[in-house]
Design an enzyme around this catalytic site. Sequence first.
Site, short mmCIF file in Angstrom:
data_model
loop_
_atom_site.label_atom_id
_atom_site.label_comp_id
_atom_site.label_asym_id
_atom_site.label_seq_id
_atom_site.Cartn_x
_atom_site.Cartn_y
_atom_site.Cartn_z
N HIS A 68 -94.45 24.05 -89.48
CA HIS A 68 -93.42 23.13 -88.98
C HIS A 68 -92.17 23.23 -89.84
O HIS A 68 -91.05 23.32 -89.35
CB HIS A 68 -93.92 21.69 -88.94
CG HIS A 68 -92.82 20.72 -88.66
ND1 HIS A 68 -92.23 20.63 -87.42
CD2 HIS A 68 -92.15 19.86 -89.47
CE1 HIS A 68 -91.25 19.73 -87.48
NE2 HIS A 68 -91.18 19.25 -88.71
N SER A 69 -92.39 23.19 -91.16
CA SER A 69 -91.28 23.31 -92.10
C SER A 69 -91.90 23.72 -93.43
O SER A 69 -93.11 23.94 -93.51
CB SER A 69 -90.56 21.97 -92.26
OG SER A 69 -91.39 21.08 -93.00
N SER A 96 -82.20 14.07 -88.05
CA SER A 96 -83.67 14.17 -88.09
C SER A 96 -84.40 13.30 -87.06
O SER A 96 -85.41 13.73 -86.53
CB SER A 96 -84.22 13.83 -89.48
OG SER A 96 -83.46 14.38 -90.51
N GLU A 146 -87.86 31.85 -98.20
CA GLU A 146 -88.24 32.32 -99.54
C GLU A 146 -87.45 31.57 -100.62
O GLU A 146 -88.01 31.18 -101.65
CB GLU A 146 -87.97 33.84 -99.62
CG GLU A 146 -88.59 34.54 -100.80
CD GLU A 146 -90.06 34.19 -101.00
OE1 GLU A 146 -90.45 34.00 -102.16
OE2 GLU A 146 -90.81 34.06 -99.99
C1 LIG Z 1 -88.25 9.39 -84.57
C2 LIG Z 1 -88.96 10.39 -85.38
N1 LIG Z 1 -90.29 10.29 -85.55
C3 LIG Z 1 -90.95 11.18 -86.30
C4 LIG Z 1 -90.31 12.20 -86.89
C5 LIG Z 1 -91.05 13.18 -87.78
N2 LIG Z 1 -91.08 14.49 -87.13
C6 LIG Z 1 -90.18 15.44 -87.44
S1 LIG Z 1 -90.37 16.79 -86.51
C7 LIG Z 1 -91.67 16.14 -85.68
C8 LIG Z 1 -92.33 16.94 -84.61
C9 LIG Z 1 -91.39 17.38 -83.54
O1 LIG Z 1 -92.03 18.23 -82.67
P1 LIG Z 1 -91.29 18.92 -81.46
O2 LIG Z 1 -90.39 17.94 -80.81
O3 LIG Z 1 -92.32 19.55 -80.62
O4 LIG Z 1 -90.34 20.00 -82.13
P2 LIG Z 1 -90.75 21.33 -82.94
O5 LIG Z 1 -90.84 20.94 -84.37
O6 LIG Z 1 -92.05 21.81 -82.41
O7 LIG Z 1 -89.64 22.29 -82.73
C10 LIG Z 1 -91.96 14.87 -86.16
C11 LIG Z 1 -93.07 14.03 -85.69
C12 LIG Z 1 -88.92 12.28 -86.71
N3 LIG Z 1 -88.19 13.26 -87.26
N4 LIG Z 1 -88.27 11.39 -85.94
#
Ligand SMILES: Cc1ncc(C[n+]2csc(CCOP(=O)(O)OP(=O)(O)O)c2C)c(N)n1
Lengths: 477, 370
Positions: A369-370, A240, A154
């Site tokens: 996701h965020s 990240s 929030e």
């Molecule tokens: C190397 C890299 N590529 C792309 C991203 C962008 N990104 C951030 S989170 C995400 C998805 C991750 O999914 P998952 O591993 O299933 O974790 P969840 O968010 O579901 O907990 C992506 C593609 C990143 N952070 N790092």
Amino acid sequence: MAIWVARSRNIITQYFLKTKNNCPFDQNYFLFHTNSSYKSRNRFGFLDCQSATFMAFRRFESVRAGEQAEAVAYGNEDGHENQGIDFPGGRVAFTPQMKFISESTDKRIPCYRVLDDDGYSIPGSIFEQVDKETAVKMYKSMVTLQIMDTIFHEAQRQGRISFYLTSTGEEAINIATAAALTPDDIILPQYREPGILLWRGFTLQEFANQCFGTKDDYGKGRQMPIHYSSKEHNYFAVSSPIATQLPQAAGVAYSLKMDNKEACVVAFMGDGGTSEGDFHAGLNFAAVMEAPVLFFCRNNGWAISTPISEQFRSDGVVVKGQGYGIRSIRIDGNDTLAVYSAIHAAREMVIHEQKPILVEALTYRVGHHSTSDDSTKYRPMDEIEHWKTARHPMSKFRKWVQRNGWWTDDEETELRGIIRKQVLNAIQMADKTEKPSLDNLFTDVYDCLPLNLQEQEKSLRETIKRHQQDFPADVPL
Amino acid sequence: MASSLRRIARLSLISRYTSTDGRWNTLRGLSTATDDLNSPNQCWTSNKPVNLFSAINQALHIALETDPRAYVFGEDVGFGGVFRCTTGLADRFGKRRVFNTPLCEQGIVGFAIGLAAMGNRAIAEIQFADYIFPAFDQIVNEAAKFRYRSGNQFNCGGLTIRAPYGAVGHGGHYHSQSPEAFFCHVPGIKVVIPRSPQQAKGLLLSCIRDPNPVVFFEPKWLYRLAVEEVPEQDFMLPLSEAEVIREGSDITLVGWGAQLSIMEQACVEAEKDGISCELIDLKTLIPWDKETVEASVNKTGRLLVSHEAPITGGFGAEISASIVERCFLRLEAPVARVCGLDTPFPLVFEPFYLPTKNKMLDAIKSTVNY
Ligand SMILES: Cc1ncc(C[n+]2csc(CCOP(=O)(O)OP(=O)(O)O)c2C)c(N)n1
Ligand SMILES: [Mg+2]
């Protein structure tokens, strides 16, 4: 191992015909016995928990079953049992049959669970006993995590912090894992695991300090919100880039091994994270170096908008372990007791056998996701709703705790009120607190300031004198 | 192709930046200096104001439409991408040509190289330039040397890698970086960065159709913020051609991408102090248009280069060295560089880290008064 996979169908049929055992562990044990030696079985003497005793027994059984199946497969079918090739890595039997290993198992690997949807423990289930104190602390921590998530989310919506990401739906994974570990175990997080820190005593104020980037943030305001780190809590800094922590985990664990520490590394990843090259590197290194890492995959169905059907084939994540020679288990990530028991057992194995383990926890990312994401664009509302309500990990754990007489509705109301206040206070405090001072922009790039940074700091300070209005007033100079 | 290039050069472009925060309020936009801003554009009837991500989206539509062997893929591309650049493509062209990939940058680029090597146009998206590094090996050791190492038997010229880059105000270490210099050190690939929606569309189409592998960095801060009229038609802008976007006589400013709008503000301010700045958009970083920069510096006698990436080893250093080589006797002051600091990209300290308008203005003045 190749032999085993080729014959897997045979063995599975025979083994199950023979044992007729409906214990939820069976197939998993079956999977990992093939790589284990008798030596490791003997080392199970270290384990004194109920499940470990059970496991030693089952492992013995399954190894025997495997041997018999082997005799059947080669003795009866083609009589070539003595022929083979002494190949590096062990003797490989010959077969006249041209058999391709199947791309996936006939049946999906089952998922270990203890509590049913109503919070009753499933008859015959094997699990680690949880005492009242631990159970209540676990439940309270989940409530705290949930409220923190709601209010921080929030706060982002109100523009008070720049970003946030919730663990909604994954509270059991967060808290039960933390509870099954000891504070000496080292965490290499992905990012959706703040509950571990919470369990270890990272305060709501400390969470708020990071998200607001105040002078009290241990990361000194340099990273985006939710990128927590705490040396004190053995929690490496969230980074990240996905999966980069996984090969590092093998290195950290190798150090623990060389120092003879009674501790392991727990490295988290999402389902998406398993696609990165670093996942392969991490698991392979840990296996080859026999590093005590517990790889924990939170398979929550989604990587941002990408469903797991577009992430990998075969039967998800758990089956990947065997390819690396890593013992693996699939668990219900929304079942607090299953997570707790499996992690407890896995930790014992990792530390006492000095080998990695892979845990795949099935769960669901209930939140977006965020705060940068709107997941209704790519997944059905009723799917989200189902996991938010019927499959929510907290509701069934609460039922179990309440049925034990350890928790009441009144306590729930009271707790929620208290935590809400604490979170709001923490946010207010962080909001009022000044940012880290300007020198923190330049320090820690190296252990000490090299010449280029000394010059740049000097020049920046002169610029600030000339153009004070260009720079945020809440950063002390 | 050639005719569309010529036509676009005559377009009069008035960039209009919508603003959601103060940083952009004073922007007048980046127009083409040589155009007559007062004369309405006569070439095109269908110029609509669109933002940068929509311009990219248009280019991708056209690329897929005009070449049945073109493919678009990357993480989360199927539903439109996290910046909406691929919106509608999967619906229109089908999931076999526009698709999500597993979360694996080395896989994305390696796959794209293979696809391109078979005579296809592989348009790969890396979700953030910060996440391009797992693919670094594929780009540097594979894509860049594919043609050379096989004696031109093989090439992966159909490869285009798109990646959002640069500051956005709250991106911290891993959603803000400008990694262009790493790639400018690699013979065999081209590096292109657009400054505006119209540029993005025309340059991207050129990159996609260029017979060499290209890394195309998109200024993510401008995805929504930058709005200008963009021809709906298929058009291309030339690579390796810099553009003088503002004429001046006292000092030459060279930049690319989002930084140009900050530089433009500095030019406007400097003008109030009687300093006439010439602003050049390099557009293609390698192979770059030295001649345009050289000609300008020979006119002004002074050079300032600016980029968001850390100053040390940034592409500004290359421009500076090359121009010193070529214009040594004409230079009246040392080449100035106004760049990011030599630190990781910081969150709270971002305003201090960035090469701001006033840092630039100070550098312009001290260079002119050297
Ligand atoms: C190397 C890299 N590529 C792309 C991203 C962008 N990104 C951030 S989170 C995400 C998805 C991750 O999914 P998952 O591993 O299933 O974790 P969840 O968010 O579901 O907990 C992506 C593609 C990143 N952070 N790092
Ligand atoms: Mg996921």
